[in-house]
Design a protein around this motif. Structure first.
Motif, short mmCIF file in Angstrom:
data_model
loop_
_atom_site.label_atom_id
_atom_site.label_comp_id
_atom_site.label_asym_id
_atom_site.label_seq_id
_atom_site.Cartn_x
_atom_site.Cartn_y
_atom_site.Cartn_z
N ALA A 193 -4.72 7.56 -8.21
CA ALA A 193 -5.99 6.85 -8.33
C ALA A 193 -6.09 5.67 -7.37
O ALA A 193 -7.18 5.35 -6.89
N ASP A 194 -4.98 5.01 -7.07
CA ASP A 194 -5.03 3.83 -6.21
C ASP A 194 -4.63 4.10 -4.77
O ASP A 194 -4.38 3.19 -4.00
N CYS A 195 -4.59 5.35 -4.38
CA CYS A 195 -4.23 5.72 -3.01
C CYS A 195 -5.38 5.36 -2.06
O CYS A 195 -6.53 5.74 -2.31
N PRO A 196 -5.10 4.64 -0.97
CA PRO A 196 -6.16 4.30 -0.01
C PRO A 196 -6.87 5.54 0.54
O PRO A 196 -8.08 5.52 0.75
N ALA A 197 -6.13 6.62 0.76
CA ALA A 197 -6.77 7.85 1.26
C ALA A 197 -7.77 8.40 0.24
O ALA A 197 -8.86 8.84 0.61
N ARG A 198 -7.41 8.36 -1.02
CA ARG A 198 -8.32 8.85 -2.06
C ARG A 198 -9.57 7.96 -2.13
O ARG A 198 -10.69 8.46 -2.27
N LEU A 199 -9.37 6.66 -2.03
CA LEU A 199 -10.51 5.75 -2.05
C LEU A 199 -11.45 6.03 -0.88
O LEU A 199 -12.67 6.00 -1.02
N ALA A 200 -10.87 6.31 0.29
CA ALA A 200 -11.69 6.63 1.46
C ALA A 200 -12.44 7.94 1.25
O ALA A 200 -13.63 8.06 1.59
N ILE A 201 -11.78 8.93 0.67
CA ILE A 201 -12.44 10.21 0.39
C ILE A 201 -13.58 10.02 -0.60
O ILE A 201 -14.67 10.58 -0.43
N GLU A 202 -13.36 9.20 -1.63
CA GLU A 202 -14.42 8.94 -2.60
C GLU A 202 -15.62 8.27 -1.95
O GLU A 202 -16.76 8.58 -2.28
N LEU A 203 -15.37 7.37 -1.01
CA LEU A 203 -16.46 6.72 -0.28
C LEU A 203 -17.26 7.75 0.50
O LEU A 203 -18.49 7.75 0.47
N LEU A 204 -16.58 8.65 1.16
CA LEU A 204 -17.26 9.66 1.97
C LEU A 204 -17.87 10.78 1.14
O LEU A 204 -18.77 11.47 1.61
N ILE A 245 0.86 -1.19 0.00
CA ILE A 245 0.00 0.00 0.00
C ILE A 245 0.89 1.23 0.00
O ILE A 245 1.77 1.38 0.86
N ARG A 246 0.66 2.08 -0.96
CA ARG A 246 1.44 3.31 -1.07
C ARG A 246 1.11 4.26 0.07
O ARG A 246 0.00 4.29 0.56
N PRO A 247 2.09 5.07 0.45
CA PRO A 247 1.77 6.13 1.42
C PRO A 247 0.75 7.09 0.81
O PRO A 247 0.59 7.15 -0.40
N GLY A 248 0.05 7.82 1.65
CA GLY A 248 -1.04 8.68 1.20
C GLY A 248 -0.63 9.75 0.20
O GLY A 248 0.27 10.52 0.44
N ASN A 249 -1.28 9.75 -0.93
CA ASN A 249 -1.17 10.80 -1.93
C ASN A 249 -2.51 10.81 -2.64
O ASN A 249 -2.73 10.04 -3.57
N VAL A 250 -3.42 11.66 -2.20
CA VAL A 250 -4.79 11.64 -2.70
C VAL A 250 -4.90 11.96 -4.19
O VAL A 250 -5.96 11.81 -4.77
N PHE A 251 -3.79 12.33 -4.82
CA PHE A 251 -3.82 12.58 -6.26
C PHE A 251 -3.66 11.30 -7.07
O PHE A 251 -3.92 11.29 -8.26
#
Length: 128
Positions: free
Chosen positions: A13-24, A5-11
């Motif tokens: 596409a496969d970043c877990p943080a971005r996926l969480a933001i998309e869910l919310l 898992i890559r460290p957070g980079n919301v830019f």
């Protein structure tokens, strides 16, 4: 071999943080989380609390939040069985940020609507 898992980079596409933001960022997710922040609720209780959501869309939202570990579902020992939903420990970590977002929305919602109205009026004038 484990999943990298890559460290957070919301830019990315496969970043877990971005996926969480998309869910919310889903229209109903934050409202459901806010609705469950005071404790467990049944489907119909949530539907009554949240104006404008259909049973189908609420059920889809609940399933999505369950799949991502934010909401739990349990059957109460009654006949006929009654299902209720509640925030998981992971979902509970969202209560404070959602409350902060809700306070911001309550304070600035009318400003957002006013700005939207001004933009709509400006487009109508330039289009007409």
């Amino acid at each position: 071999m484990g999943v990298f898992i890559r460290p957070g980079n919301v830019f990315l596409a496969d970043c877990p943080a971005r996926l969480a933001i998309e869910l919310l960022a889903d229209k109903w997710s934050v409202v459901v989380i806010y609705g469950l922040s005071q404790g467990p609720r049944r489907h119909n209780e949530l539907k009554a609390l949240i104006g404008g959501v259909s049973s189908k869309v609420l059920a889809q939202t609940m399933r999505r939040l369950q799949r991502h570990g934010l909401v739990g579902r349990s059957a109460l020992p009654e006949q006929p069985s009654i299902t209720q939903y509640e925030l998981t420990p992971l979902g509970q970590t969202l209560v404070e940020p959602v409350e902060m977002l809700s306070r911001w929305a309550e304070r600035h919602g009318s400003d957002v609507l006013e700005a939207h109205g001004e933009q709509t009026d400006a487009v109508a004038v330039t289009s007409g």
